[in-house]
Scaffold this motif. Structure first.
Motif, PDB file in Angstrom:
ATOM      1  N   PHE A 183       0.390  -1.004   0.332  1.00  0.00           N
ATOM      2  CA  PHE A 183       0.167   0.451  -0.056  1.00  0.00           C
ATOM      3  C   PHE A 183       0.936   1.070  -0.237  1.00  0.00           C
ATOM      4  O   PHE A 183       1.973   0.968  -0.276  1.00  0.00           O
ATOM      5  CB  PHE A 183      -0.882  -0.156   1.494  1.00  0.00           C
ATOM      6  CG  PHE A 183      -1.922  -1.471   1.178  1.00  0.00           C
ATOM      7  CD1 PHE A 183      -2.830  -1.614   0.321  1.00  0.00           C
ATOM      8  CD2 PHE A 183      -1.567  -2.705   1.768  1.00  0.00           C
ATOM      9  CE1 PHE A 183      -3.519  -2.505   0.022  1.00  0.00           C
ATOM     10  CE2 PHE A 183      -2.376  -3.588   2.175  1.00  0.00           C
ATOM     11  CZ  PHE A 183      -3.712  -3.428   0.927  1.00  0.00           C
ATOM     12  N   SER A 184       0.469   2.128  -0.303  1.00  0.00           N
ATOM     13  CA  SER A 184       0.854   3.373  -0.470  1.00  0.00           C
ATOM     14  C   SER A 184       1.728   4.095   0.795  1.00  0.00           C
ATOM     15  O   SER A 184       2.766   5.266  -0.007  1.00  0.00           O
ATOM     16  CB  SER A 184      -0.179   4.555  -1.051  1.00  0.00           C
ATOM     17  OG  SER A 184      -0.285   3.807  -2.303  1.00  0.00           O
ATOM     18  N   ALA A 185       1.420   4.235   1.741  1.00  0.00           N
ATOM     19  CA  ALA A 185       2.117   4.657   2.349  1.00  0.00           C
ATOM     20  C   ALA A 185       2.989   4.580   3.107  1.00  0.00           C
ATOM     21  O   ALA A 185       3.890   5.982   3.531  1.00  0.00           O
ATOM     22  CB  ALA A 185       0.714   4.669   4.125  1.00  0.00           C
ATOM     23  N   VAL A 186       3.354   3.302   2.939  1.00  0.00           N
ATOM     24  CA  VAL A 186       4.622   2.802   4.020  1.00  0.00           C
ATOM     25  C   VAL A 186       5.744   3.204   2.161  1.00  0.00           C
ATOM     26  O   VAL A 186       7.278   3.688   2.336  1.00  0.00           O
ATOM     27  CB  VAL A 186       5.290   1.498   3.423  1.00  0.00           C
ATOM     28  CG1 VAL A 186       4.609   0.841   4.589  1.00  0.00           C
ATOM     29  CG2 VAL A 186       4.611   0.735   2.692  1.00  0.00           C
ATOM     30  N   LYS A 187       5.677   3.012   0.971  1.00  0.00           N
ATOM     31  CA  LYS A 187       5.973   3.855   0.001  1.00  0.00           C
ATOM     32  C   LYS A 187       6.389   5.358  -0.273  1.00  0.00           C
ATOM     33  O   LYS A 187       7.543   5.779  -0.660  1.00  0.00           O
ATOM     34  CB  LYS A 187       5.227   3.370  -1.440  1.00  0.00           C
ATOM     35  CG  LYS A 187       5.235   1.767  -1.811  1.00  0.00           C
ATOM     36  CD  LYS A 187       4.512   1.683  -3.641  1.00  0.00           C
ATOM     37  CE  LYS A 187       3.294   0.882  -3.098  1.00  0.00           C
ATOM     38  NZ  LYS A 187       4.368  -0.744  -3.326  1.00  0.00           N
ATOM     39  N   LEU A 188       5.510   6.031   0.681  1.00  0.00           N
ATOM     40  CA  LEU A 188       5.393   7.820   0.840  1.00  0.00           C
ATOM     41  C   LEU A 188       6.935   7.514   1.550  1.00  0.00           C
ATOM     42  O   LEU A 188       7.192   8.780   1.715  1.00  0.00           O
ATOM     43  CB  LEU A 188       3.913   8.114   0.803  1.00  0.00           C
ATOM     44  CG  LEU A 188       4.010   9.950   0.961  1.00  0.00           C
ATOM     45  CD1 LEU A 188       4.397  10.199  -0.469  1.00  0.00           C
ATOM     46  CD2 LEU A 188       2.539  10.356   0.989  1.00  0.00           C
ATOM     47  N   HIS A 189       6.270   7.097   2.773  1.00  0.00           N
ATOM     48  CA  HIS A 189       6.714   7.546   3.842  1.00  0.00           C
ATOM     49  C   HIS A 189       9.143   7.151   3.709  1.00  0.00           C
ATOM     50  O   HIS A 189       9.683   7.382   3.978  1.00  0.00           O
ATOM     51  CB  HIS A 189       7.505   5.936   4.764  1.00  0.00           C
ATOM     52  CG  HIS A 189       7.270   5.902   6.241  1.00  0.00           C
ATOM     53  ND1 HIS A 189       7.480   6.248   7.326  1.00  0.00           N
ATOM     54  CD2 HIS A 189       9.335   5.476   6.365  1.00  0.00           C
ATOM     55  CE1 HIS A 189       8.273   7.057   8.136  1.00  0.00           C
ATOM     56  NE2 HIS A 189       9.261   5.806   7.997  1.00  0.00           N
ATOM     57  N   TRP A 190       9.279   5.510   2.567  1.00  0.00           N
ATOM     58  CA  TRP A 190      10.364   5.176   2.323  1.00  0.00           C
ATOM     59  C   TRP A 190      10.641   6.956   1.137  1.00  0.00           C
ATOM     60  O   TRP A 190      11.902   7.295   1.279  1.00  0.00           O
ATOM     61  CB  TRP A 190      10.244   4.690   1.058  1.00  0.00           C
ATOM     62  CG  TRP A 190      11.443   3.828   0.537  1.00  0.00           C
ATOM     63  CD1 TRP A 190      12.331   3.384   1.227  1.00  0.00           C
ATOM     64  CD2 TRP A 190      12.324   4.499  -0.702  1.00  0.00           C
ATOM     65  NE1 TRP A 190      14.068   3.017   0.607  1.00  0.00           N
ATOM     66  CE2 TRP A 190      13.752   3.818  -0.161  1.00  0.00           C
ATOM     67  CE3 TRP A 190      12.015   5.274  -1.506  1.00  0.00           C
ATOM     68  CZ2 TRP A 190      14.774   3.999  -1.685  1.00  0.00           C
ATOM     69  CZ3 TRP A 190      12.924   5.877  -2.760  1.00  0.00           C
ATOM     70  CH2 TRP A 190      13.861   4.739  -3.265  1.00  0.00           C
ATOM     71  N   ASN A 194      14.148   9.006   2.331  1.00  0.00           N
ATOM     72  CA  ASN A 194      15.581   7.997   1.187  1.00  0.00           C
ATOM     73  C   ASN A 194      15.670   9.604   0.401  1.00  0.00           C
ATOM     74  O   ASN A 194      16.505   9.569  -0.920  1.00  0.00           O
ATOM     75  CB  ASN A 194      14.936   6.963   0.723  1.00  0.00           C
ATOM     76  CG  ASN A 194      15.803   6.484   1.905  1.00  0.00           C
ATOM     77  OD1 ASN A 194      16.235   6.431   2.149  1.00  0.00           O
ATOM     78  ND2 ASN A 194      14.476   5.311   2.307  1.00  0.00           N
ATOM     79  N   VAL A 195      14.570  10.025  -0.293  1.00  0.00           N
ATOM     80  CA  VAL A 195      15.321  11.352  -2.119  1.00  0.00           C
ATOM     81  C   VAL A 195      14.944  12.929  -1.431  1.00  0.00           C
ATOM     82  O   VAL A 195      13.584  13.069  -0.782  1.00  0.00           O
ATOM     83  CB  VAL A 195      13.496  11.125  -3.079  1.00  0.00           C
ATOM     84  CG1 VAL A 195      14.531  11.708  -3.517  1.00  0.00           C
ATOM     85  CG2 VAL A 195      13.503   9.829  -3.173  1.00  0.00           C
ATOM     86  N   ARG A 196      16.405  13.160  -2.058  1.00  0.00           N
ATOM     87  CA  ARG A 196      16.402  14.475  -1.363  1.00  0.00           C
ATOM     88  C   ARG A 196      15.649  15.527  -1.686  1.00  0.00           C
ATOM     89  O   ARG A 196      15.143  16.636  -1.613  1.00  0.00           O
ATOM     90  CB  ARG A 196      17.848  15.042  -1.678  1.00  0.00           C
ATOM     91  CG  ARG A 196      17.808  16.438  -0.740  1.00  0.00           C
ATOM     92  CD  ARG A 196      17.695  16.359   0.643  1.00  0.00           C
ATOM     93  NE  ARG A 196      17.607  18.241   1.259  1.00  0.00           N
ATOM     94  CZ  ARG A 196      17.186  18.762   2.115  1.00  0.00           C
ATOM     95  NH1 ARG A 196      16.202  17.917   2.870  1.00  0.00           N
ATOM     96  NH2 ARG A 196      17.185  20.288   2.115  1.00  0.00           N
ATOM     97  N   LYS A 197      15.485  14.862  -3.257  1.00  0.00           N
ATOM     98  CA  LYS A 197      14.111  16.308  -3.773  1.00  0.00           C
ATOM     99  C   LYS A 197      12.967  16.651  -2.794  1.00  0.00           C
ATOM    100  O   LYS A 197      12.078  17.140  -3.177  1.00  0.00           O
ATOM    101  CB  LYS A 197      14.005  15.721  -5.128  1.00  0.00           C
ATOM    102  CG  LYS A 197      15.129  15.695  -6.243  1.00  0.00           C
ATOM    103  CD  LYS A 197      14.706  15.491  -7.858  1.00  0.00           C
ATOM    104  CE  LYS A 197      15.511  16.073  -8.989  1.00  0.00           C
ATOM    105  NZ  LYS A 197      15.890  15.769  -9.938  1.00  0.00           N
ATOM    106  N   VAL A 198      12.283  14.952  -2.769  1.00  0.00           N
ATOM    107  CA  VAL A 198      10.654  15.151  -2.355  1.00  0.00           C
ATOM    108  C   VAL A 198      10.996  15.619  -0.639  1.00  0.00           C
ATOM    109  O   VAL A 198       9.871  16.562  -0.595  1.00  0.00           O
ATOM    110  CB  VAL A 198      10.784  13.414  -2.048  1.00  0.00           C
ATOM    111  CG1 VAL A 198       9.321  13.533  -1.378  1.00  0.00           C
ATOM    112  CG2 VAL A 198      10.349  12.662  -3.224  1.00  0.00           C
ATOM    113  N   GLN A 199      12.298  15.568  -0.083  1.00  0.00           N
ATOM    114  CA  GLN A 199      12.157  16.278   0.939  1.00  0.00           C
ATOM    115  C   GLN A 199      12.424  17.556   1.177  1.00  0.00           C
ATOM    116  O   GLN A 199      11.774  18.564   1.761  1.00  0.00           O
ATOM    117  CB  GLN A 199      14.090  15.356   1.669  1.00  0.00           C
ATOM    118  CG  GLN A 199      13.642  14.945   2.485  1.00  0.00           C
ATOM    119  CD  GLN A 199      14.488  12.963   2.942  1.00  0.00           C
ATOM    120  OE1 GLN A 199      16.079  14.402   2.175  1.00  0.00           O
ATOM    121  NE2 GLN A 199      15.269  12.476   2.867  1.00  0.00           N
TER     122      GLN A 199
END
Length: 587
Positions: A183-190, A194-199
């Motif tokens: 499910f999406s929640a754990v993918k979004l958590h990752w 882990n992705v500086r652009k997202v942060q």
């Protein structure tokens, strides 16, 4: 096989003109049939449907008065596997494929002398759970789409499971879902970890999250120039952030998963006008239907009554049973999910769902990874040559096992090989595996519901394989029935779009239901033989479990050393150092 009349929406008419005195029959999706359609008039408004799946994107156009499929176009979508267990897709490629399919379908309609101005609405059906984060200022995705099959978050799931507040039902009681990589929640958590652009985008208030439907609707309705950031209740219910009782994003869940609520899309019903197309051949046409692909198939199969069920054979395999306005929680490994909500003021319906990760994907694997077939259609020919697996059993647990086991440590295995085994037996075993997996989730659903299904309604791309359909009837020991117009997922999205308030070109009232011919497959082996084969396959399933004991790291350098245990690396380094000293004679 023989014809079966079941009640559904208006009967799908043929792509070639019917005989005046004979029942309509689908002629297939061939261009010859499409061209033949130009010889007859087209009645009533038209509705388009985007069907964005894991393996391909399609755009289809239906006559809203007859449910007749008039034209379509399909484009295959690439899947990327950057590391073992990781599955990604390019969101821009997905969006481009949608535009391409719309343009090509409109061109085909023009060749049929069908005026595209008759297209009054567009519905969207999509692969669920697949996660996208993008920049609302530039419109650029900040990372590839993390596909529902992806396993990189297993250690995240294990870590989260140790700190579930209160009791172990905290997540499931609110969402109907187990804590899983699916499910999406754990993918979004990752992505946030882990992705500086997202942060950075989240820090700057530029990030938007969505499943594929949200990404498409936002882009198609204008993107950076006023695109609508929304999703529907069926897709929201697959994120593990959505409370299926209140039908709202749940703050406690968002806090638990570390998800900022401001990046989430607005949640709407499955049938209402979200916005207008802002570019392309259908500019100005409202997008007014949105359903996750399995909910769309449930609607397209007209499973509107409690207890009605359908099984879709696509990349995975998904059995859904309508449970009405009541959330029914499974004791046998099934999911509780939102089935549909066909209008702002309409009631919500729920479903029990059995989810199998690998169905059609095993055929693609045989084609792309092993090369034993050149096209997906060849598997039926190979299986037909032998008519048996000759004791060979295939468990395609490429992404672990989903329902009813929810066992991420499982991996795919092929058992019972001998020197006699050839590619035909493996092909047959692959088809059998799809049927055995369906048997498992059907057995679980029968136990949860208490009333066994008397027949199984099916749809999806794999149902064109007659060997598979006969195998399924044999293994279930009940008839299998499928509509002669197989595009029920797209049909469901089109129905939702056409029925939306402000569009009103597709009636879903019971009095508008009509009889349609179905193809029926009866069991041809005795129940004892079926049970023996199923029991043997279950032994293979048990052997597939526990293969993964140490998960690969979720982030970091993907070089060979990053996947080796630190202790092994240190010991091997010491051995090499001692050996070098010995060879060189250093005391």
């Amino acid at each position: 096989m023989r014809g079966l009349a079941l009640w559904t929406r208006h009967p799908p008419l043929p792509l070639a003109p019917p005989s005046p005195r004979k029942p309509a029959a689908i002629a297939g999706r061939h261009e010859a049939g499409l061209m033949a359609a130009s010889k007859r008039a087209v009645w009533g408004p038209l509705v388009g449907a985007v069907d964005q799946g894991t393996s391909s994107t399609r755009f289809l156009v239906f006559n809203s008065k007859t449910a007749e499929l008039l034209s379509h176009h399909q484009v295959e979508i690439k899947q990327e596997f950057p590391r073992e267990g990781w599955v990604e897709q390019d969101p821009k490629e997905i969006l481009h494929s949608v535009y391409e399919c719309i343009e090509k379908t409109c061109e085909k309609l023009g060749q049929l002398n069908i005026d595209i101005s008759n297209i009054k609405a567009i519905g969207v059906s999509n692969q669920r759970e697949t996660t996208v984060v993008w920049d609302k200022i530039t419109g650029e995705p900040l990372y590839n789409a993390v596909v529902w099959l992806d396993l990189r978050t297993q250690s995240t799931v294990e870590s989260l499971s140790k700190r579930i507040p209160g009791n172990n039902n905290f997540v499931k009681s609110k969402t109907g879902l187990p804590l899983s990589t699916y499910f999406s929640a754990v993918k979004l958590h990752w992505l946030l970890d882990n992705v500086r652009k997202v942060q950075k985008a989240v820090e700057d208030k530029r990030a938007l999250f969505g499943t594929i439907d949200s990404w498409l609707i936002w882009s198609l309705t204008g993107g950076v120039s006023g695109g609508v950031h929304c999703t529907d209740v069926t897709n929201a219910s697959r994120t593990m952030l959505f409370n299926i009782h209140s039908l709202e994003w749940d703050k406690q869940l968002c806090d638990f998963f570390g998800i900022p609520m401001e990046i989430l899309p607005n949640v709407r019903s499955s049938s209402e006008i979200y916005g207008l197309m802002k570019a392309g051949a259908l500019e100005g046409v409202p997008i007014s239907g949105c359903l996750g692909d399995q909910s769309a198939a449930l609607v397209g199969q007209m499973c509107f009554q409690i207890g009605q069920a359908k099984n879709t054979y696509g990349t995975g395999c998904f059995l859904l049973c309508n449970t009405g306005h009541k959330c029914v929680f499974s004791d046998h490994g099934l999911l509780t999910t939102v089935a549909y909500k066909l209008g702002r003021d309409k009631p919500v319906y729920y479903a029990l769902e059995g989810s199998v990760a690998i169905a059609g994907a095993v055929v693609r694997w045989l084609r792309d990874n092993l090369g034993i077939i050149k096209t997906s259609e060849e598997i039926e020919k190979l299986a037909k040559e032998v008519g048996t697996s000759y004791g060979c059993y295939f468990v395609p647990a490429f992404s672990g096992l989903y329902a009813p086991y929810w066992e991420p440590s499982a991996r795919g295995i092929i058992c019972g090989l001998t020197q006699f085994t050839n590619k035909c037996h493996i092909a047959f075993a692959a088809l059998e595996a799809v049927c055995f997996q369906t048997r498992e989730i059907l057995d679980a659903m029968n136990r949860d519901c208490g009333i066994p299904l008397s027949h199984l309604q099916v749809d999806g791309g794999m149902t064109g394989n007659k060997i598979l359909m006969q195998l399924q009837a044999d293994i279930l020991c009940i008839p299998v029935v499928k509509p002669l117009m197989p595009e029920t997922t797209a049909l469901g999205a089109a129905m939702a779009a056409g029925a939306a308030e402000g569009v009103n070109v597709w009636s879903l009232e019971p009095e508008d239901l009509s009889a349609v011919t179905m193809e029926r497959f009866e069991p041809q082996i005795n129940a004892e033989e079926s049970e023996i084969r199923y029991s043997t396959w279950k032994k293979a399933v048990m052997k597939s479990m526990g293969w993964v004991t140490n998960q690969s790291p979720e982030s970091g350098d993907p070089s060979i050393f990053s996947s080796l245990p630190l202790g092994f690396f240190i010991v091997s380094s010491m051995v090499m150092l001692i050996g070098a000293r010995y060879i060189s004679g250093i005391p």
